[in-house]
Enzyme design. Structure first.
Site, PDB file in Angstrom:
ATOM      1  N   LYS A   1       0.814  -1.207   0.000  1.00 55.65           N
ATOM      2  CA  LYS A   1       0.000   0.000   0.000  1.00 55.65           C
ATOM      3  C   LYS A   1       0.857   1.270   0.000  1.00 55.65           C
ATOM      4  CE  LYS A   1      -0.759   0.120   5.046  1.00 55.65           C
ATOM      5  NZ  LYS A   1      -0.050   1.382   5.332  1.00 55.65           N
ATOM      6  N   ASP A   2       2.161   1.151   0.328  1.00 57.13           N
ATOM      7  CA  ASP A   2       3.052   2.318   0.325  1.00 57.13           C
ATOM      8  C   ASP A   2       3.643   2.598  -1.048  1.00 57.13           C
ATOM      9  OD1 ASP A   2       2.694   2.676   3.068  1.00 57.13           O
ATOM     10  OD2 ASP A   2       4.443   1.462   3.591  1.00 57.13           O
TER      11      ASP A   2
ATOM     12  N   ARG B   1      -8.306   8.315   4.680  1.00 57.58           N
ATOM     13  CA  ARG B   1      -9.264   7.288   4.240  1.00 57.58           C
ATOM     14  C   ARG B   1     -10.069   6.758   5.429  1.00 57.58           C
ATOM     15  NH1 ARG B   1      -9.058   1.990   5.040  1.00 57.58           N
ATOM     16  NH2 ARG B   1      -6.909   2.130   5.787  1.00 57.58           N
ATOM     17  N   ARG B   2      -9.385   6.436   6.510  1.00 56.45           N
ATOM     18  CA  ARG B   2     -10.084   5.928   7.693  1.00 56.45           C
ATOM     19  C   ARG B   2     -10.948   7.010   8.317  1.00 56.45           C
ATOM     20  NH1 ARG B   2      -4.570   2.992   9.601  1.00 56.45           N
ATOM     21  NH2 ARG B   2      -4.909   0.943   8.639  1.00 56.45           N
TER      22      ARG B   2
ATOM     23  N   ARG C   1       0.500  10.037  14.418  1.00 51.89           N
ATOM     24  CA  ARG C   1       1.614   9.388  13.737  1.00 51.89           C
ATOM     25  C   ARG C   1       2.271   8.450  14.733  1.00 51.89           C
ATOM     26  NH1 ARG C   1       4.812  11.259   9.525  1.00 51.89           N
ATOM     27  NH2 ARG C   1       5.704   9.195   9.800  1.00 51.89           N
TER      28      ARG C   1
ATOM     29  N   ARG D   1       1.029   4.175  18.825  1.00 49.35           N
ATOM     30  CA  ARG D   1      -0.402   4.373  18.569  1.00 49.35           C
ATOM     31  C   ARG D   1      -1.263   3.669  19.607  1.00 49.35           C
ATOM     32  NH1 ARG D   1      -1.324   5.282  12.179  1.00 49.35           N
ATOM     33  NH2 ARG D   1       0.715   6.132  11.706  1.00 49.35           N
TER      34      ARG D   1
ATOM     35  N   CYS E   1      -1.160   7.555  -1.816  1.00 54.46           N
ATOM     36  CA  CYS E   1      -1.568   6.621  -0.774  1.00 54.46           C
ATOM     37  C   CYS E   1      -2.067   7.343   0.478  1.00 54.46           C
ATOM     38  CB  CYS E   1      -0.422   5.681  -0.413  1.00 54.46           C
ATOM     39  SG  CYS E   1       1.008   6.492   0.326  1.00 54.46           S
TER      40      CYS E   1
END
Length: 336
Positions: free
Chosen positions: A92-93, A147-148, A169, A175, A262
């Site tokens: 995805k990166d 997106r989330r 981040r 997190r 992305c």
């Protein structure tokens, strides 16, 4: 001469392969998995070479630094300069443009593509929102992904739920630490990353794609080497999983056609609904969740030499429909 027979070995056949990887715990875990598989299929030892990328050192939000390629460029430079033999990326990166001189040698079988909620007291999203509404405040959920944010906020708007998304981040420990410290009520992370780190027990809820469509390529890895190294490219191809590769080709074709990076609020998931039929779902929204476009398309695809061509066509066609419905306006700014 001692009279013993001399056995010739090709140095290239036994030389240690240098695998370039980011330094994060997740990247090291992923690269370690691939290294063991490469040794299995080639018989050659693999050495991990840790490389720091711009995305690892910058403290800015991914959306601000452009997302696309920030975790990839340093690894690709090392490949082209001959400092490493191959690299492992979270797919995805990867930018959607194919780089000159490099080959995507393999896309191994995909892990769980879903997003996961890690919440205080192990609560589900519904339970968390309900509990905190009773306490008179919104649920504060952290994520670094527009997106989330877009999909969480759209979910909350549709239900009249009190929810606040907070940009964060940091690595997985950082997190999840926001939750254990009480600073946030929950965070959203990729299920695949938690599984690969052996931390699936910390997942409160897998977020079904009906609620949260993942990022294009989420849960998949990319193994990249130089296109000039045809022997290594052929050897690494043993790790390729054709159904996964074709699925992510469709997702990335949608992303490329939208001209989105992305870090854009774009989601896509391709799943095999039958052995020869691929279903692609695409989502574009604005981060505040006020508007969300969600469309899907099915296409017949046979896993032969034409599969990637048909998957690309499916992704482009769905992206065109999203653009016709106003996707570019929702994204705010299409990637330059």
């Amino acid at each position: 001469m001692n009279g013993q027979p001399i056995t010739e070995q090709t140095p290239a056949a036994t030389a240690t392969l240098r695998l370039g990887t980011r330094r994060s715990a997740l990247a090291m875990a992923q690269s370690g998995m691939v290294a063991r598989e490469v040794t299995r299929v080639t018989g050659r030892p693999v050495e991990l070479v840790e490389i720091t990328t711009y995305g690892d050192t910058s403290r800015e939000a991914l959306a601000q630094i452009g997302g696309t390629g920030v975790f990839v460029s340093a690894l690709r430079d090392a490949l082209l300069e001959g400092r490493i033999d191959f690299a492992v990326h979270s797919l995805k990166d990867l930018p959607t443009a194919e780089p000159e001189g490099l080959a995507l040698a393999a896309v191994p079988e995909r892990e769980d593509a879903r997003d996961a909620l890690v919440a205080a007291e192990g609560l589900t999203l519904d339970e968390l929102v309900e509990k905190l509404a009773g306490a008179g405040r919104p649920a504060r959920i952290g994520t670094g992904s527009p997106r989330r944010m877009a999909q969480l906020n759209a979910w909350a708007t549709a239900r009249g739920a009190a929810l606040e998304t907070v940009a964060i981040r940091g690595n997985v420990d950082t997190r999840i630490g926001f939750v254990t410290s009480g600073e946030l009520d929950a965070v959203v992370l990729a299920t695949a990353g938690l599984n690969r780190l052996g931390r699936s027990a910390e997942i409160s809820q897998h977020l079904d794609p009906e609620l949260m469509v993942p990022a294009p390529g989420q849960g998949a890895l990319a193994i990249e080497c130089t296109s000039a190294d045809t022997d290594l490219t052929a050897a690494l191809a043993a790790l390729d999983h054709a159904p996964t590769r074709v699925a992510v080709v469709a997702e990335r074709a949608l992303l490329a056609t939208l001209e989105a990076g992305c870090s854009a609020p774009v989601a896509a998931l391709a799943t095999w609904v039958r052995p020869n039929e691929l279903r692609l779902e695409g989502v574009v929204g604005d981060p505040d969740g006020a508007a969300l476009l969600k469309m899907s398309a099915n296409g017949p695809i046979v896993l032969d030499e034409t599969a990637e061509q048909h998957a690309t066509a499916l992704g482009r066609a769905l992206a065109a429909r999203l653009l016709d419905a106003g996707a570019a306006t929702l994204m705010g700014e299409r990637a330059r």
